[in-house]
Design a protein around this motif. Structure first.
Motif, PDB file in Angstrom:
ATOM      1  N   UNK A 196       1.037  -1.358   0.307  1.00 59.66           N
ATOM      2  CA  UNK A 196      -0.027  -0.066  -0.221  1.00 59.66           C
ATOM      3  C   UNK A 196       1.384   1.541  -0.139  1.00 59.66           C
ATOM      4  N   UNK A 197       0.743   1.889  -1.141  1.00 58.81           N
ATOM      5  CA  UNK A 197       1.365   3.312  -1.135  1.00 58.81           C
ATOM      6  C   UNK A 197       0.528   4.522  -1.650  1.00 58.81           C
ATOM      7  N   UNK A 198       0.051   5.350  -0.559  1.00 56.76           N
ATOM      8  CA  UNK A 198      -1.034   5.788  -0.862  1.00 56.76           C
ATOM      9  C   UNK A 198      -0.490   8.208  -0.956  1.00 56.76           C
ATOM     10  N   UNK A 199      -0.680   8.320  -2.071  1.00 55.17           N
ATOM     11  CA  UNK A 199      -0.839  10.266  -1.683  1.00 55.17           C
ATOM     12  C   UNK A 199      -1.775  10.812  -0.940  1.00 55.17           C
ATOM     13  N   UNK A 200      -1.248  11.238   0.628  1.00 57.12           N
ATOM     14  CA  UNK A 200      -1.783  11.574   1.135  1.00 57.12           C
ATOM     15  C   UNK A 200      -1.618  12.651   2.085  1.00 57.12           C
ATOM     16  N   UNK A 201      -2.104  14.122   2.474  1.00 55.43           N
ATOM     17  CA  UNK A 201      -2.364  14.868   2.870  1.00 55.43           C
ATOM     18  C   UNK A 201      -2.423  15.082   4.288  1.00 55.43           C
ATOM     19  N   UNK A 202      -1.728  16.181   5.016  1.00 57.24           N
ATOM     20  CA  UNK A 202      -1.954  16.731   6.752  1.00 57.24           C
ATOM     21  C   UNK A 202      -3.140  17.537   6.025  1.00 57.24           C
ATOM     22  N   UNK A 203      -3.676  17.707   7.505  1.00 57.55           N
ATOM     23  CA  UNK A 203      -5.465  18.510   7.463  1.00 57.55           C
ATOM     24  C   UNK A 203      -4.660  19.590   7.838  1.00 57.55           C
ATOM     25  N   UNK A 204      -3.306  20.382   7.558  1.00 57.24           N
ATOM     26  CA  UNK A 204      -2.459  21.491   6.978  1.00 57.24           C
ATOM     27  C   UNK A 204      -2.144  21.651   6.196  1.00 57.24           C
ATOM     28  N   UNK A 205      -1.662  20.601   5.126  1.00 56.37           N
ATOM     29  CA  UNK A 205      -1.624  20.901   3.783  1.00 56.37           C
ATOM     30  C   UNK A 205      -0.235  19.926   3.448  1.00 56.37           C
ATOM     31  N   UNK A 206       0.268  19.445   4.465  1.00 56.32           N
ATOM     32  CA  UNK A 206       2.107  19.106   4.580  1.00 56.32           C
ATOM     33  C   UNK A 206       1.776  17.646   3.604  1.00 56.32           C
ATOM     34  N   UNK A 207       1.968  17.189   1.947  1.00 55.23           N
ATOM     35  CA  UNK A 207       1.932  16.296   1.639  1.00 55.23           C
ATOM     36  C   UNK A 207       3.028  15.182   1.578  1.00 55.23           C
ATOM     37  N   UNK A 208       2.691  13.906   1.767  1.00 61.24           N
ATOM     38  CA  UNK A 208       3.163  13.077   1.178  1.00 61.24           C
ATOM     39  C   UNK A 208       3.293  11.374   1.287  1.00 61.24           C
ATOM     40  N   UNK A 209       3.157  10.088   1.686  1.00 57.59           N
ATOM     41  CA  UNK A 209       2.949   8.942   1.255  1.00 57.59           C
ATOM     42  C   UNK A 209       3.126   8.309   2.437  1.00 57.59           C
ATOM     43  N   UNK A 210       1.284   7.368   2.965  1.00 58.46           N
ATOM     44  CA  UNK A 210       1.573   6.598   3.553  1.00 58.46           C
ATOM     45  C   UNK A 210       1.637   5.300   3.190  1.00 58.46           C
ATOM     46  N   UNK A 211       2.660   4.530   3.990  1.00 61.26           N
ATOM     47  CA  UNK A 211       3.297   2.903   3.929  1.00 61.26           C
ATOM     48  C   UNK A 211       2.728   2.381   4.542  1.00 61.26           C
ATOM     49  N   UNK A 212       1.975   0.913   4.269  1.00 60.97           N
ATOM     50  CA  UNK A 212       1.604  -0.163   5.049  1.00 60.97           C
ATOM     51  C   UNK A 212       2.723  -1.341   5.400  1.00 60.97           C
ATOM     52  N   UNK A 213       3.131  -1.101   6.344  1.00 64.17           N
ATOM     53  CA  UNK A 213       5.002  -1.782   7.173  1.00 64.17           C
ATOM     54  C   UNK A 213       4.682  -3.266   7.839  1.00 64.17           C
ATOM     55  N   UNK A 214       4.649  -4.380   7.006  1.00 65.30           N
ATOM     56  CA  UNK A 214       4.775  -5.305   8.016  1.00 65.30           C
ATOM     57  C   UNK A 214       3.301  -6.022   8.091  1.00 65.30           C
ATOM     58  N   UNK A 215       2.785  -5.615   7.142  1.00 64.88           N
ATOM     59  CA  UNK A 215       1.076  -5.901   7.426  1.00 64.88           C
ATOM     60  C   UNK A 215       0.268  -5.209   8.692  1.00 64.88           C
ATOM     61  N   UNK A 216       1.049  -4.432   9.231  1.00 64.66           N
ATOM     62  CA  UNK A 216       0.803  -4.228  11.324  1.00 64.66           C
ATOM     63  C   UNK A 216       0.570  -3.582  10.943  1.00 64.66           C
ATOM     64  N   UNK A 217       1.373  -1.780  10.975  1.00 68.69           N
ATOM     65  CA  UNK A 217       1.495  -0.849  11.104  1.00 68.69           C
ATOM     66  C   UNK A 217       2.162   0.516  10.039  1.00 68.69           C
ATOM     67  N   UNK A 218       1.993   1.724  10.316  1.00 69.21           N
ATOM     68  CA  UNK A 218       1.264   2.677   9.172  1.00 69.21           C
ATOM     69  C   UNK A 218       3.141   3.935   9.336  1.00 69.21           C
ATOM     70  N   UNK A 219       3.322   4.101   7.852  1.00 69.21           N
ATOM     71  CA  UNK A 219       4.044   5.134   8.268  1.00 69.21           C
ATOM     72  C   UNK A 219       3.275   5.618   7.182  1.00 69.21           C
ATOM     73  N   UNK A 220       4.494   7.435   7.355  1.00 67.74           N
ATOM     74  CA  UNK A 220       4.498   8.598   6.714  1.00 67.74           C
ATOM     75  C   UNK A 220       5.801   8.508   6.219  1.00 67.74           C
ATOM     76  N   UNK A 221       5.864   8.416   4.533  1.00 67.60           N
ATOM     77  CA  UNK A 221       7.514   9.520   4.402  1.00 67.60           C
ATOM     78  C   UNK A 221       7.295   9.869   3.157  1.00 67.60           C
ATOM     79  N   UNK A 222       8.336  10.764   2.652  1.00 74.79           N
ATOM     80  CA  UNK A 222       8.745  12.383   0.949  1.00 74.79           C
ATOM     81  C   UNK A 222       7.701  13.027   1.658  1.00 74.79           C
ATOM     82  N   UNK A 223       8.137  13.303   3.507  1.00 76.24           N
ATOM     83  CA  UNK A 223       7.719  14.454   3.935  1.00 76.24           C
ATOM     84  C   UNK A 223       8.379  16.027   3.479  1.00 76.24           C
ATOM     85  N   UNK A 224       8.987  16.405   2.983  1.00 76.18           N
ATOM     86  CA  UNK A 224       9.955  17.621   3.208  1.00 76.18           C
ATOM     87  C   UNK A 224       9.943  18.257   3.747  1.00 76.18           C
TER      88      UNK A 224
END
Length: 196
Positions: A113-141
């Motif tokens: 899973x890799x989903x383009x996301x944004x925070x409620x204040x507009x910062x953008x990144x990619x949401x990635x699944x990890x090990x089938x049990x957790x989530x991480x937000x990546x690619x945020x400058x």
């Protein structure tokens, strides 16, 4: 003797009628639950989304990590590969396989899973699944502001509808020397919350 025989026959008919009414009551309760779920979905309308069917989880597929959820709806209910699975305004996952009566849903925690996301204040990144049990937000400058407790929403890119909630920032991992920052994400609905 004739009267006793007719009483037994009448008693047997009443028992049979009672069993049929219990079965009918069970079906009506199930329909009531589905109607309640549909009413809740309709109270949280999302532009660009059409509710095709309500579904119930029936288990997880595979061994180990619980990243593929099985639901009790399939082709017979107009479910198609690529459909989004949403609870109210929270994205649960996407349908990846469909049979006539059962579908497989790739949950957000799935490593693919890799989903383009944004925070409620507009910062953008990619949401990635990890090990089938957790989530991480990546690619945020590094110039973007991330704070614990911020909500994450789909950005509307890569075929995903806009503004579906996917989680909340649990912990920000910012290393000054790196180009991007990361954050640990807490799903609003964990796998255990998807009651079976």
């Amino acid at each position: 003797f004739t009267e006793i025989g007719s009483l037994r026959s009448s008693n047997s008919s009443l028992r049979e009628e009672n069993v049929l009414l219990l079965a009918q009551n069970t079906v009506l309760k199930k329909l009531e639950e589905e109607n309640k779920s549909l009413r809740e979905q309709l109270r949280t309308p999302q532009k660009g989304l059409t509710i095709k069917a309500t579904a119930a989880p029936i288990g997880f597929s595979g061994l180990g990590a619980e990243s593929i959820l099985l639901i009790d709806r399939g082709k017979n209910n107009r479910i198609e590969k690529g459909d989004f699975v949403v609870v109210k305004n929270i994205l649960i996952g996407r349908v990846v396989e469909v049979n006539s009566r059962v579908s497989s849903v790739q949950l957000l925690t799935d490593p693919d899973t890799k989903i383009p996301v944004k925070t409620d204040t507009g910062s953008e990144g990619i949401l990635e699944g990890q090990f089938g049990s957790s989530l991480v937000l990546t690619n945020v400058s590094q110039d973007q502001v991330l704070k614990e407790g911020q909500l994450l929403l789909t950005s509307g890119k890569n075929e995903y509808p806009k503004d579906l909630v996917v989680g909340r920032i649990k912990k920000v991992n910012r290393i000054e020397k790196e180009f991007f920052q990361k954050a640990e994400i807490e799903p609003l609905l964990a796998n255990k919350d998807l009651s079976l």
